[in-house]
Design an enzyme around this catalytic site. Structure first.
Site, PDB file in Angstrom:
ATOM      1  N   ASP A   1      16.739  -1.285 -28.585  1.00  0.00           N
ATOM      2  CA  ASP A   1      15.444  -1.948 -28.710  1.00  0.00           C
ATOM      3  C   ASP A   1      14.962  -2.414 -27.336  1.00  0.00           C
ATOM      4  O   ASP A   1      15.728  -2.469 -26.369  1.00  0.00           O
ATOM      5  CB  ASP A   1      15.568  -3.161 -29.631  1.00  0.00           C
TER       6      ASP A   1
ATOM      7  N   ASP B   1      14.263   2.605 -30.665  1.00  0.00           N
ATOM      8  CA  ASP B   1      14.419   2.030 -32.002  1.00  0.00           C
ATOM      9  C   ASP B   1      13.243   1.101 -32.291  1.00  0.00           C
ATOM     10  O   ASP B   1      12.204   1.553 -32.732  1.00  0.00           O
ATOM     11  CB  ASP B   1      15.764   1.321 -32.106  1.00  0.00           C
ATOM     12  N   ASP B   2      13.363  -0.184 -32.046  1.00  0.00           N
ATOM     13  CA  ASP B   2      12.289  -1.136 -32.318  1.00  0.00           C
ATOM     14  C   ASP B   2      11.855  -1.840 -31.034  1.00  0.00           C
ATOM     15  O   ASP B   2      12.605  -1.891 -30.048  1.00  0.00           O
ATOM     16  CB  ASP B   2      12.765  -2.189 -33.328  1.00  0.00           C
TER      17      ASP B   2
ATOM     18  N   ASP C   1      13.883  -6.887 -32.300  1.00  0.00           N
ATOM     19  CA  ASP C   1      14.798  -6.793 -33.442  1.00  0.00           C
ATOM     20  C   ASP C   1      15.577  -8.096 -33.586  1.00  0.00           C
ATOM     21  O   ASP C   1      16.266  -8.525 -32.653  1.00  0.00           O
ATOM     22  CB  ASP C   1      15.768  -5.627 -33.242  1.00  0.00           C
TER      23      ASP C   1
ATOM     24  N   LYS D   1      10.653  -6.463 -35.881  1.00  0.00           N
ATOM     25  CA  LYS D   1      11.555  -6.467 -37.038  1.00  0.00           C
ATOM     26  C   LYS D   1      12.185  -7.857 -37.141  1.00  0.00           C
ATOM     27  O   LYS D   1      13.017  -8.239 -36.307  1.00  0.00           O
ATOM     28  CB  LYS D   1      12.630  -5.404 -36.892  1.00  0.00           C
TER      29      LYS D   1
END
Length: 613
Positions: free
Chosen positions: A417, A441-442, A445, A481
């Protein structure tokens, strides 16, 4: 959608539970019987690190000595905040010099700012009075006043004491007001102008003297992780004692046997970290540092004397981790704890300012760490998350971070992330002014972090796209997230406000299965590949948010909301926005490190929905 990681029990949390309790008790002001300096800034370092801006034109300038000045006298509200949202009983003091007043103008010091519009405020007014106020949005309740203060061009010393429900204000030692009020119990400090320009200096915060605990506060336990297993060097380290001053200078062409002065700098960052004392500064000269073993930060500063590592002046510093082990680790490989991060931190009361960190096995890995400040950093192109905070970690501030291009070949994109505060717990962690983009990914997070985190004034875009051609791609692709993990994890009440998620592969803002009562206020989700706001498995409250051109606008479940774009009706599409061009918000930061302001994604109608950055 849920995080694609395998759901599992948290072995780390059982091990760190006692450490979390100890850390929180040790740093919470209400648990100490004697006053201690919790924060101070005289701006003599020439920057405003640690402060978070909301409106106005702010800069550190010289007025006899460096001061923090707000120069836009027409700004309706200009605010800078610092400290921790959990601060309760304390005294804040600052020198304030109004420079000019407009109609109804004021220059003020604030205490217990629980939000940008809720606080106690001691204001110098253009009519020659000082007023102690309780501020709740547009409702201003006077708690006391005194005449003969506030002359433009004159320095005044303002002091606010907050203890329980008792609020007291003083100007130049003269009482302005003392009242009982329960509007707000905890919050940060603030410097404020409204239709005025002013200079601020010599800000200090001292803890209150509440009743001592019946048992002594626990001490923070040593890290449970064994020291790194890297073989010792073939030659002994230099034995030069540290200099008597509080600054150590490091340069790529220095010498670790040198005294660490400007004329005779050290060569390695690790040597400076080993030598520095609480209150000291490590200043890195321009150039590229390419360590072959990661930099271990294992000793603490103190609340009154934090340790700072920063670039020298405005020189560009790159710390390149490409020569470290695990760059990258093999597919399905693991990275030992001690070898995670170009900087591996298991310490408290450090400030990392103005550094660029790239190509490491994590950029910064901060485990069981507290009260650190990560200010104006760039963490890019690392082989895991750019900045990762984990374990028993509390009171950390991530300010004006740029984290991009981070990826993890060892997991085909499952976990790298831009910024992660995950797999742990600890109160008071704050993210402000972050930009998190093009991570595998994000953007952000909070997987399995079991204490509330505040995220505000931040932007996440372009996350979750397989730019590296990974097989069996596993990147999630969410902007923000907000937790999730084991089904038996406790509910966590994170807060996200005035932030933007756009052009992410999946969701904009997602609860990821966290059942907590989260707060989402004045955020914008635009052009995301999934749901703009997915809070269907939490009990969140959404107020004034904007969702436009996402695959799905919102998934509410049992969450509640009001004043959001989907509540107020009307047509919401790209044509309803002033601008869909992100060039300004994604361009160079301001000289103070802030995200530049623009009309990106503002509603044409002027409706009070969505972020304003």
């Amino acid at each position: 959608m849920p995080d694609k990681r395998t759901i599992r029990r948290r072995g780390v949390l059982a091990a760190v539970g006692a450490a979390v309790t100890a850390t929180v008790l040790a740093v919470t002001m209400g648990s100490t019987a004697h006053a201690a300096t919790l924060y101070s800034d005289d701006f003599n370092d020439g920057d405003s690190g640690g402060w978070s801006k909301s409106g106005g034109t702010w800069a550190v300038v010289t007025d006899g000595s460096p001061v923090f000045q707000q120069s836009n006298a027409t700004s309706q509200l200009a605010r800078q905040f610092a400290g921790q949202t959990g601060w309760t009983n304390y005294t804040v003091q600052a020198r304030v010099k109004p420079l000019s007043y407009g109609s109804a103008g004021l220059a003020a010091l604030a205490a217990r700012s629980s939000s940008a519009t809720k606080m106690y405020r001691l204001a110098l007014l253009g009519n020659g009075r000082a007023e102690l106020q309780a501020v709740n949005g547009s409702t201003i309740t006077p708690l006391g006043s005194a005449a003969g203060f506030g002359a433009a061009g004159t320095w005044h010393t303002l002091r606010i004491e907050v203890s329980g429900s008792t609020i007291r204000g003083f100007v130049n030692g003269t009482p302005v007001g003392s009242a009982t009020n329960s509007l707000v119990a905890a919050g940060r400090i603030g410097l404020i102008t409204a239709y005025a320009s002013a200079s601020f200096d010599d800000v200090t915060v001292d803890s209150g003297g509440s009743t001592p605990p019946t048992t002594p506060p626990p001490t923070t336990p040593p890290p449970t992780t064994p020291p790194p297993t890297t073989p010792p060097p073939t030659t002994p380290p230099p034995t030069t004692p540290p200099p008597t001053g509080d600054q150590l200078v490091v340069a790529p062409n220095g010498d670790d046997a040198a005294p660490g002065t400007l004329a005779q700098p050290l060569r390695t960052i690790q040597r400076a970290v080993d030598l520095v004392r609480p209150g000291g500064t490590i200043a890195l000269r321009a150039g590229t540092y390419a360590p072959t073993t990661n930099i271990q930060v294992l000793k603490n500063g103190t609340a009154a004397a934090p340790i700072t590592i920063t670039r020298y002046g405005t020189e560009r510093v790159l710390i390149d981790g490409e020569q470290l082990p695990h760059t990258p680790a093999p597919l399905n490989g693991s990275i030992p704890n001690a070898e995670r991060g170009v900087f591996h931190i298991e310490a408290s009361y450090w400030r990392f300012v103005g550094l660029e960190i790239a190509n490491g096995p994590y950029g910064i890995f901060c485990r069981d760490c507290g009260n650190n400040v990560f200010d104006r950093l760039v963490t890019r192109d690392n082989y895991e998350t750019g900045l990762h905070i984990q374990g028993a970690s509390s009171g950390n501030q991530v300010l004006n971070l740029d984290a991009y291009g981070n990826r993890d070949p060892r997991k085909n994109g499952e976990s790298a992330d831009g910024l992660a505060i995950k797999e742990g717990s600890g109160a008071g962690n704050v993210v402000r002014g972050a930009r998190l983009w093009n991570n595998v990914d994000d953007g952000f997070d909070a997987w399995e972090f079991l204490s509330p985190i505040l995220v505000e004034d931040s932007v996440a875009w372009g996350n979750g796209v397989n730019r590296w051609g990974f097989p069996n791609f596993a990147g999630d692709g969410n902007g923000f997230k907000m937790g999730g993990g084991d089904p038996d994890d406790p509910a966590v009440a994170h807060t996200v406000r005035n932030s933007i998620a756009f052009d992410n592969a999946q969701g904009g803002f997602v609860d990821n299965g966290n059942p907590g009562t989260m707060t989402y206020s004045r955020n914008t989700a635009w052009d995301n590949g999934g749901t703009g706001f997915n809070v269907s498995r939490s009990r969140s409250t959404l107020t004034g948010n904007l969702s436009v051109s996402n695959q799905t606008a919102v998934s509410m479940g049992t969450s509640t909301g009001s004043g959001n774009s989907w509540n107020i009706g009307g047509t919401w599409n790209d044509a309803s926005l002033v601008s869909t061009n992100p060039a300004v918000i994604t361009g160079p930061r301001t000289s103070a490190g802030a995200i530049p302001t623009s009309n990106f994604l503002h509603p044409v109608s002027g409706a009070a929905v969505g972020a304003r950055i």
